[in-house]
Design a protein around this motif. Structure first.
Motif, mmCIF file in Angstrom:
data_model
loop_
_atom_site.group_PDB
_atom_site.id
_atom_site.type_symbol
_atom_site.label_atom_id
_atom_site.label_comp_id
_atom_site.label_asym_id
_atom_site.label_seq_id
_atom_site.Cartn_x
_atom_site.Cartn_y
_atom_site.Cartn_z
ATOM 1 N N GLU A 129 17.010 -17.762 79.528
ATOM 2 C CA GLU A 129 17.146 -16.328 79.816
ATOM 3 C C GLU A 129 16.464 -15.474 78.749
ATOM 4 O O GLU A 129 15.889 -14.437 79.067
ATOM 5 C CB GLU A 129 18.620 -15.946 79.955
ATOM 6 C CG GLU A 129 19.230 -16.419 81.249
ATOM 7 C CD GLU A 129 18.491 -15.919 82.481
ATOM 8 O OE1 GLU A 129 18.166 -14.717 82.567
ATOM 9 O OE2 GLU A 129 18.231 -16.740 83.378
ATOM 10 N N GLY B 211 14.406 -10.962 81.881
ATOM 11 C CA GLY B 211 15.638 -11.003 81.108
ATOM 12 C C GLY B 211 15.749 -9.808 80.182
ATOM 13 O O GLY B 211 14.778 -9.361 79.573
ATOM 14 N N PHE C 200 23.901 -10.646 78.910
ATOM 15 C CA PHE C 200 22.646 -11.198 79.412
ATOM 16 C C PHE C 200 22.476 -10.716 80.845
ATOM 17 O O PHE C 200 23.418 -10.781 81.642
ATOM 18 C CB PHE C 200 22.667 -12.733 79.379
ATOM 19 C CG PHE C 200 22.275 -13.312 78.053
ATOM 20 C CD1 PHE C 200 21.159 -14.117 77.941
ATOM 21 C CD2 PHE C 200 23.013 -13.043 76.916
ATOM 22 C CE1 PHE C 200 20.788 -14.650 76.710
ATOM 23 C CE2 PHE C 200 22.655 -13.566 75.685
ATOM 24 C CZ PHE C 200 21.541 -14.372 75.585
ATOM 25 N N ASN D 105 18.499 -9.088 77.345
ATOM 26 C CA ASN D 105 19.623 -9.786 76.729
ATOM 27 C C ASN D 105 19.948 -9.168 75.371
ATOM 28 O O ASN D 105 19.059 -8.994 74.542
ATOM 29 C CB ASN D 105 19.272 -11.267 76.597
ATOM 30 C CG ASN D 105 18.769 -11.824 77.913
ATOM 31 O OD1 ASN D 105 19.468 -11.790 78.909
ATOM 32 N ND2 ASN D 105 17.534 -12.312 77.929
ATOM 33 N N TYR E 47 28.022 -10.375 73.657
ATOM 34 C CA TYR E 47 26.674 -10.460 74.215
ATOM 35 C C TYR E 47 26.682 -10.062 75.675
ATOM 36 O O TYR E 47 27.720 -10.122 76.349
ATOM 37 C CB TYR E 47 26.080 -11.865 74.043
ATOM 38 C CG TYR E 47 26.920 -12.965 74.627
ATOM 39 C CD1 TYR E 47 26.812 -13.337 75.965
ATOM 40 C CD2 TYR E 47 27.847 -13.634 73.835
ATOM 41 C CE1 TYR E 47 27.604 -14.337 76.491
ATOM 42 C CE2 TYR E 47 28.637 -14.634 74.347
ATOM 43 C CZ TYR E 47 28.520 -14.981 75.691
ATOM 44 O OH TYR E 47 29.301 -15.968 76.208
#
Length: 140
Positions: free
Chosen positions: A33, A39, A55, A41, A53
């Motif tokens: 990712e 992505g 994502f 993230n 986090y």
């Protein structure tokens, strides 16, 4: 502070992931990712400690949250809400989408509190055969 996730963060992410989910993503999944062109993230840092986090995928004017978690010692401080709010500020969005296990009542309360609306169900979506509730937030 919210910064872009990198491969340097993988071990800290995995530590949180394994504590939060019964079927955690692998290191390869996170690295894939991070290297994915769509992505987007992010990690949440307090001092030099990674405590959360997010994502996801940014596609045109939509954002799809694929994975979000906060370290158990830092929950109920608004960190997940701040990460989602940061996504709204970073991008020109019409919608944000996510799915969550119907068994994850804490996450459901958070998502509904910040404006996500139920948008469907995926029956037996998770490995434990629990359903996924699909959510959508329309950005005005």
């Amino acid at each position: 502070m919210i910064i872009r996730a990198s491969s340097n963060h993988i071990q800290d992410i995995l530590d949180i992931e394994r504590k939060c989910f019964s079927n955690p993503w692998s290191a390869n999944s996170f690295i894939s990712e991070i290297n994915n062109d769509i992505g987007s993230n992010w990690v949440y840092m307090i001092d030099s400690k990674l405590v959360g986090y997010l994502f996801g995928w940014y596609i045109k004017d939509e954002f799809h949250i694929n994975n979000i978690a906060v370290h158990e010692d830092f929950r109920r401080l608004g960190i997940a809400e701040k990460m989602i709010g940061d996504i709204i500020l970073k991008f020109i969005l019409k919608n944000i989408f996510l799915e969550v296990s119907k068994l994850n009542s804490r996450a459901i309360l958070l998502y509904e509190k910040i404006g996500f609306k139920k948008n469907g169900v995926r029956k037996k979506y998770y490995n434990d055969n629990s359903d996924a509730i699909l959510y959508k937030m329309e950005i005005r």
